[in-house]
Motif scaffolding. Structure first.
Motif, PDB file in Angstrom:
ATOM      1  N   GLY A 158     -31.312  96.380 -37.622  1.00 43.66           N
ATOM      2  CA  GLY A 158     -30.457  97.861 -37.243  1.00 43.66           C
ATOM      3  C   GLY A 158     -29.207  97.400 -37.814  1.00 43.66           C
ATOM      4  O   GLY A 158     -28.396  98.624 -37.594  1.00 43.66           O
ATOM      5  N   LYS A 159     -28.518  96.404 -37.597  1.00 42.98           N
ATOM      6  CA  LYS A 159     -26.934  96.058 -37.549  1.00 42.98           C
ATOM      7  C   LYS A 159     -26.734  95.444 -38.939  1.00 42.98           C
ATOM      8  O   LYS A 159     -27.424  94.722 -39.658  1.00 42.98           O
ATOM      9  N   GLU A 160     -25.580  95.359 -39.318  1.00 41.61           N
ATOM     10  CA  GLU A 160     -24.784  94.808 -40.489  1.00 41.61           C
ATOM     11  C   GLU A 160     -24.768  93.186 -39.999  1.00 41.61           C
ATOM     12  O   GLU A 160     -24.793  92.982 -38.990  1.00 41.61           O
ATOM     13  N   ARG A 161     -24.562  92.458 -41.082  1.00 43.76           N
ATOM     14  CA  ARG A 161     -24.673  91.104 -40.939  1.00 43.76           C
ATOM     15  C   ARG A 161     -23.065  90.862 -40.510  1.00 43.76           C
ATOM     16  O   ARG A 161     -22.266  91.398 -40.665  1.00 43.76           O
ATOM     17  N   GLU A 162     -22.964  89.873 -39.290  1.00 41.77           N
ATOM     18  CA  GLU A 162     -21.603  89.477 -38.910  1.00 41.77           C
ATOM     19  C   GLU A 162     -21.418  88.094 -38.854  1.00 41.77           C
ATOM     20  O   GLU A 162     -22.274  87.450 -38.625  1.00 41.77           O
ATOM     21  N   PHE A 163     -20.035  87.945 -38.790  1.00 39.25           N
ATOM     22  CA  PHE A 163     -19.559  86.260 -38.773  1.00 39.25           C
ATOM     23  C   PHE A 163     -19.872  85.793 -37.495  1.00 39.25           C
ATOM     24  O   PHE A 163     -19.524  86.543 -36.519  1.00 39.25           O
ATOM     25  N   VAL A 164     -20.011  84.705 -37.264  1.00 36.16           N
ATOM     26  CA  VAL A 164     -20.135  83.962 -36.142  1.00 36.16           C
ATOM     27  C   VAL A 164     -19.337  82.778 -35.891  1.00 36.16           C
ATOM     28  O   VAL A 164     -18.418  82.747 -34.930  1.00 36.16           O
ATOM     29  N   ALA A 165     -19.281  81.820 -36.737  1.00 37.83           N
ATOM     30  CA  ALA A 165     -18.390  80.785 -36.738  1.00 37.83           C
ATOM     31  C   ALA A 165     -18.327  80.101 -37.843  1.00 37.83           C
ATOM     32  O   ALA A 165     -19.359  79.987 -38.620  1.00 37.83           O
ATOM     33  N   THR A 166     -17.193  79.443 -38.194  1.00 41.85           N
ATOM     34  CA  THR A 166     -16.924  78.712 -39.287  1.00 41.85           C
ATOM     35  C   THR A 166     -16.270  77.233 -39.083  1.00 41.85           C
ATOM     36  O   THR A 166     -15.480  77.283 -38.309  1.00 41.85           O
ATOM     37  N   ILE A 167     -16.649  76.202 -40.114  1.00 40.37           N
ATOM     38  CA  ILE A 167     -16.136  74.963 -39.912  1.00 40.37           C
ATOM     39  C   ILE A 167     -15.684  74.584 -41.510  1.00 40.37           C
ATOM     40  O   ILE A 167     -16.300  74.749 -42.468  1.00 40.37           O
ATOM     41  N   THR A 168     -14.320  73.912 -41.387  1.00 38.19           N
ATOM     42  CA  THR A 168     -14.064  73.482 -42.776  1.00 38.19           C
ATOM     43  C   THR A 168     -14.576  72.201 -43.166  1.00 38.19           C
ATOM     44  O   THR A 168     -15.545  71.527 -42.312  1.00 38.19           O
ATOM     45  N   TRP A 169     -14.383  71.666 -44.296  1.00 33.23           N
ATOM     46  CA  TRP A 169     -15.358  70.373 -44.714  1.00 33.23           C
ATOM     47  C   TRP A 169     -15.398  69.129 -43.892  1.00 33.23           C
ATOM     48  O   TRP A 169     -16.138  68.644 -43.801  1.00 33.23           O
ATOM     49  N   ASN A 170     -14.052  69.046 -43.235  1.00 36.94           N
ATOM     50  CA  ASN A 170     -13.903  67.812 -42.625  1.00 36.94           C
ATOM     51  C   ASN A 170     -13.868  68.226 -40.917  1.00 36.94           C
ATOM     52  O   ASN A 170     -13.649  67.322 -40.128  1.00 36.94           O
ATOM     53  N   GLY A 171     -14.208  69.466 -40.607  1.00 36.84           N
ATOM     54  CA  GLY A 171     -14.138  69.959 -39.125  1.00 36.84           C
ATOM     55  C   GLY A 171     -12.997  69.936 -38.721  1.00 36.84           C
ATOM     56  O   GLY A 171     -12.726  70.069 -37.368  1.00 36.84           O
ATOM     57  N   GLY A 172     -11.978  70.034 -39.292  1.00 46.90           N
ATOM     58  CA  GLY A 172     -10.818  70.163 -38.851  1.00 46.90           C
ATOM     59  C   GLY A 172     -10.276  71.683 -38.483  1.00 46.90           C
ATOM     60  O   GLY A 172      -9.288  71.569 -37.665  1.00 46.90           O
ATOM     61  N   ARG A 173     -10.888  72.729 -38.831  1.00 48.26           N
ATOM     62  CA  ARG A 173     -10.639  73.769 -38.319  1.00 48.26           C
ATOM     63  C   ARG A 173     -12.032  74.422 -38.256  1.00 48.26           C
ATOM     64  O   ARG A 173     -12.744  74.655 -39.008  1.00 48.26           O
ATOM     65  N   LEU A 174     -11.687  75.280 -36.993  1.00 46.40           N
ATOM     66  CA  LEU A 174     -12.993  75.925 -36.524  1.00 46.40           C
ATOM     67  C   LEU A 174     -12.668  77.405 -36.087  1.00 46.40           C
ATOM     68  O   LEU A 174     -11.560  77.705 -35.756  1.00 46.40           O
ATOM     69  N   TYR A 175     -13.428  78.235 -36.685  1.00 50.61           N
ATOM     70  CA  TYR A 175     -13.222  79.804 -36.264  1.00 50.61           C
ATOM     71  C   TYR A 175     -14.407  80.369 -35.496  1.00 50.61           C
ATOM     72  O   TYR A 175     -15.569  79.972 -36.140  1.00 50.61           O
ATOM     73  N   TYR A 176     -14.058  81.335 -34.699  1.00 47.61           N
ATOM     74  CA  TYR A 176     -15.342  81.870 -34.074  1.00 47.61           C
ATOM     75  C   TYR A 176     -14.873  83.381 -33.776  1.00 47.61           C
ATOM     76  O   TYR A 176     -13.788  83.910 -33.713  1.00 47.61           O
ATOM     77  N   ALA A 177     -16.119  84.070 -33.889  1.00 45.38           N
ATOM     78  CA  ALA A 177     -16.125  85.685 -33.726  1.00 45.38           C
ATOM     79  C   ALA A 177     -15.687  85.482 -32.009  1.00 45.38           C
ATOM     80  O   ALA A 177     -16.055  84.819 -31.284  1.00 45.38           O
ATOM     81  N   ASP A 178     -14.962  86.685 -31.803  1.00 48.08           N
ATOM     82  CA  ASP A 178     -14.638  86.956 -30.301  1.00 48.08           C
ATOM     83  C   ASP A 178     -15.729  86.859 -29.325  1.00 48.08           C
ATOM     84  O   ASP A 178     -15.716  86.574 -28.234  1.00 48.08           O
ATOM     85  N   SER A 179     -16.740  87.487 -30.023  1.00 49.19           N
ATOM     86  CA  SER A 179     -18.136  87.785 -29.351  1.00 49.19           C
ATOM     87  C   SER A 179     -18.941  86.337 -28.668  1.00 49.19           C
ATOM     88  O   SER A 179     -19.456  86.565 -27.720  1.00 49.19           O
ATOM     89  N   VAL A 180     -18.486  85.400 -29.360  1.00 51.89           N
ATOM     90  CA  VAL A 180     -19.078  84.045 -29.108  1.00 51.89           C
ATOM     91  C   VAL A 180     -18.060  83.201 -28.627  1.00 51.89           C
ATOM     92  O   VAL A 180     -18.394  82.215 -28.134  1.00 51.89           O
ATOM     93  N   LYS A 181     -16.694  83.269 -28.748  1.00 51.99           N
ATOM     94  CA  LYS A 181     -15.717  82.148 -28.432  1.00 51.99           C
ATOM     95  C   LYS A 181     -15.945  81.889 -27.035  1.00 51.99           C
ATOM     96  O   LYS A 181     -15.968  82.826 -25.979  1.00 51.99           O
ATOM     97  N   GLY A 182     -15.824  80.723 -26.783  1.00 51.74           N
ATOM     98  CA  GLY A 182     -16.033  80.166 -25.395  1.00 51.74           C
ATOM     99  C   GLY A 182     -17.583  79.840 -25.070  1.00 51.74           C
ATOM    100  O   GLY A 182     -17.698  79.030 -23.849  1.00 51.74           O
ATOM    101  N   ARG A 183     -18.434  80.316 -25.758  1.00 56.91           N
ATOM    102  CA  ARG A 183     -19.873  80.037 -25.417  1.00 56.91           C
ATOM    103  C   ARG A 183     -20.541  79.224 -26.396  1.00 56.91           C
ATOM    104  O   ARG A 183     -21.612  78.656 -26.367  1.00 56.91           O
ATOM    105  N   PHE A 184     -20.174  79.309 -27.767  1.00 57.95           N
ATOM    106  CA  PHE A 184     -20.668  78.749 -28.943  1.00 57.95           C
ATOM    107  C   PHE A 184     -19.760  77.739 -29.350  1.00 57.95           C
ATOM    108  O   PHE A 184     -18.569  77.870 -29.448  1.00 57.95           O
ATOM    109  N   THR A 185     -20.361  76.660 -29.983  1.00 61.34           N
ATOM    110  CA  THR A 185     -19.635  75.579 -30.508  1.00 61.34           C
ATOM    111  C   THR A 185     -20.318  75.094 -31.719  1.00 61.34           C
ATOM    112  O   THR A 185     -21.299  74.697 -31.944  1.00 61.34           O
TER     113      THR A 185
END
Length: 124
Positions: free
Chosen positions: A42-69
């Motif tokens: 019942g909800k829209e798809r949402e972003f969780v986390a992203t990793i660039t090609w070499n793992g050099g940059r990581l991005y996290y949704a606020d809702s998972v930051k500190g819990r997901f890697t």
């Protein structure tokens, strides 16, 4: 062309720590950025986390930051999502997606290839 297959989804209790995998076919996997999304009923798809090609940059949704890697092993053509301290609100189908933009971020609107998803259910 890249084919993505997610695995590792399961029923877990709150506080659990499963690890999702996104296995990719294709010799150019290491040139793709990879993103995890999720969609709850019942909800829209949402972003969780992203990793660039070499793992050099990581991005996290606020809702998972500190819990997901998010991490990747290009030698194994696999991206992982380690999920810790799960909450019932983390219940969703989790999808991985690949972008030909090797430096794609959480703001990248278009992702070129998608997996079929894996279900994570967190019981309270």
């Amino acid at each position: 062309q890249v084919q993505l297959v997610e695995s590792g989804g399961r029923l877990v209790q709150a506080g659990g720590s499963p690890r999702l995998s996104c296995a990719a076919s294709g010799r150019t996997f290491s040139s793709y950025a990879i993103c995890w999304f999720r969609q709850a009923p019942g909800k829209e798809r949402e972003f969780v986390a992203t990793i660039t090609w070499n793992g050099g940059r990581l991005y996290y949704a606020d809702s998972v930051k500190g819990r997901f890697t998010i991490s990747r092993d290009n030698a194994k053509n696999t991206v992982y999502l380690q999920m810790n301290s799960l909450k019932p609100e983390d219940t969703a189908v989790y999808y991985c997606a690949a972008s030909t933009n090797a430096m794609a971020t959480m703001w990248t609107p278009k992702w070129d290839y998608w997996g079929q998803g894996t279900q994570v259910t967190v019981s309270s």
